[in-house]
Design an enzyme around this catalytic site. Structure first.
Site, PDB file in Angstrom:
ATOM      1  N   ASN A  48       3.662  14.807  -2.481  1.00  0.00           N
ATOM      2  CA  ASN A  48       3.062  13.310  -2.314  1.00  0.00           C
ATOM      3  C   ASN A  48       4.134  12.593  -1.455  1.00  0.00           C
ATOM      4  OD1 ASN A  48       3.972  10.815  -3.892  1.00  0.00           O
ATOM      5  ND2 ASN A  48       4.497  12.218  -5.258  1.00  0.00           N
TER       6      ASN A  48
ATOM      7  N   VAL B 282       2.981   8.803  -1.242  1.00  0.00           N
ATOM      8  CA  VAL B 282       2.398   7.749  -1.281  1.00  0.00           C
ATOM      9  C   VAL B 282       3.111   6.560  -0.919  1.00  0.00           C
ATOM     10  CG1 VAL B 282       1.322   6.173  -3.193  1.00  0.00           C
ATOM     11  CG2 VAL B 282       0.788   8.771  -3.323  1.00  0.00           C
TER      12      VAL B 282
ATOM     13  N   CYS C 149      13.665   7.762  -5.211  1.00  0.00           N
ATOM     14  CA  CYS C 149      12.475   7.946  -4.822  1.00  0.00           C
ATOM     15  C   CYS C 149      12.520   8.473  -3.505  1.00  0.00           C
ATOM     16  CB  CYS C 149      11.445   6.918  -4.779  1.00  0.00           C
ATOM     17  SG  CYS C 149       9.650   7.183  -4.286  1.00  0.00           S
TER      18      CYS C 149
ATOM     19  N   GLY D 144       5.528  19.295 -10.288  1.00  0.00           N
ATOM     20  CA  GLY D 144       4.419  20.267 -10.915  1.00  0.00           C
ATOM     21  C   GLY D 144       5.449  21.560 -11.659  1.00  0.00           C
TER      22      GLY D 144
END
Length: 302
Positions: free
Chosen positions: A69, A71, A130, A217
């Site tokens: 991701n 985002v 991040c 994950g």
């Protein structure tokens, strides 16, 4: 039932199961699936001083045993959270923690100070790691000096439990954990996502809009477990473990490697009730093995 409550400085969690920022919204989106008051801690989506639009689409991609991701911390800013989201959280009875990010130490500190004023928010998780933003974020988390500089500034203006989320995209995560501990962190959480990318061979282009993104994950669990073990040995403050936790068995591995609590992330997208299943699974394992208190297994791996 085994004793499941754990303590992270002044933050008491009724069980060690937390939700990872960015995977559980503000918690309100999940209240039809799980009792929010029964989750150990809910870490709300990344919050910044000013509103952020995030990155362009596409910004998510499925990978083998995981997802990417980018985002980019899309949110409406801390003032919107304080005035519009926070009042909705209080009636749920949940334990909420705000994930704070920024593009400069001053941004982090001001955002943290505004959250500090909210009586019903007992802690923040400082995101210095991040990898999904174009500036700030990752740059602070990849060096001891950068990580320490942000934590020191925030610590001056934030007076409740301060958790610092660490990046795995470094050479020695234990050194950075020690640096933020020395700067005033009450706890560290790890790991944030690993840097990755995906390619569309038919279009001959990168799948994600900005090329790279954070990998999460089950595929990252062995890396996360190793880093949690190393950091738990390196610091005296509590460690919160995350990275690929899908089941109670996964969570137990992190606890045995030294984590006081764990966070569930990507699994929330697959099963919105996974937090309660993991909590109950931990309790069942403890009962089956005659363990009366979860603290008996925390750090059991030498």
């Amino acid at each position: 039932m085994a004793k499941l409550d754990v303590q992270i400085k002044d933050l008491r969690l009724k069980n060690p199961v937390m939700t990872a920022s960015g995977t559980f919204g503000y918690g309100l989106e999940f209240q039809d699936f799980v009792p929010l008051s029964e989750i150990g801690g809910i870490i709300v989506k990344g919050t910044t001083l000013h509103p952020r639009e995030g990155n362009d689409y596409p910004r998510m991609a499925e990978t083998a045993m995981g997802m990417l991701n980018c985002v980019g911390l899309q949110n409406k800013g801390v003032d919107y959270f304080c005035h519009h989201i926070y009042p909705q959280l209080l009636p749920t009875g949940g334990t909420y923690i705000v994930n704070v990010s920024g593009s400069s130490p001053e941004d982090y500190a001001e955002c943290a100070a505004r959250v500090d004023a909210l009586e019903g928010i007992p802690a923040i998780e400082l995101n210095i790691s991040c990898p999904n933003v174009r500036d700030g974020g990752m740059a602070f988390g990849v060096t001891c000096a950068g990580a320490e500089s942000v934590v020191r500034v925030v610590r001056e203006r934030y007076h409740k439990t301060l958790i610092v989320k660490l990046s795995p995209n470094v050479t020695n995560i234990a050194e950075i954990a020690r640096a933020v501990e020395a700067a005033g962190a009450d706890s560290v959480s790890l790991i944030n996502t690993l840097m990755g990318m995906a390619v569309d061979i038919e279009k001959r282009k990168k799948v994600l809009s900005i090329g790279t993104g954070g990998l999460s994950g089950p595929c990252v669990k062995p890396v996360a477990l190793r880093m949690v073990y190393q950091v738990a040995k390196a610091v005296k403050i509590p460690v919160i473990g995350l990275g690929g936790i899908m089941t109670a068995e996964d969570a137990l591995e992190f606890l045995m490697c030294g984590a006081t609590a764990i966070e569930i992330g990507t699994a929330n997208f697959i099963d919105p009730a996974v937090t309660m299943k993991v909590r109950d699974g931990i309790n069942d394992w403890l009962d089956r093995h005659g363990v009366a208190d979860v603290h008996e297994i925390i750090g059991a791996i030498n």
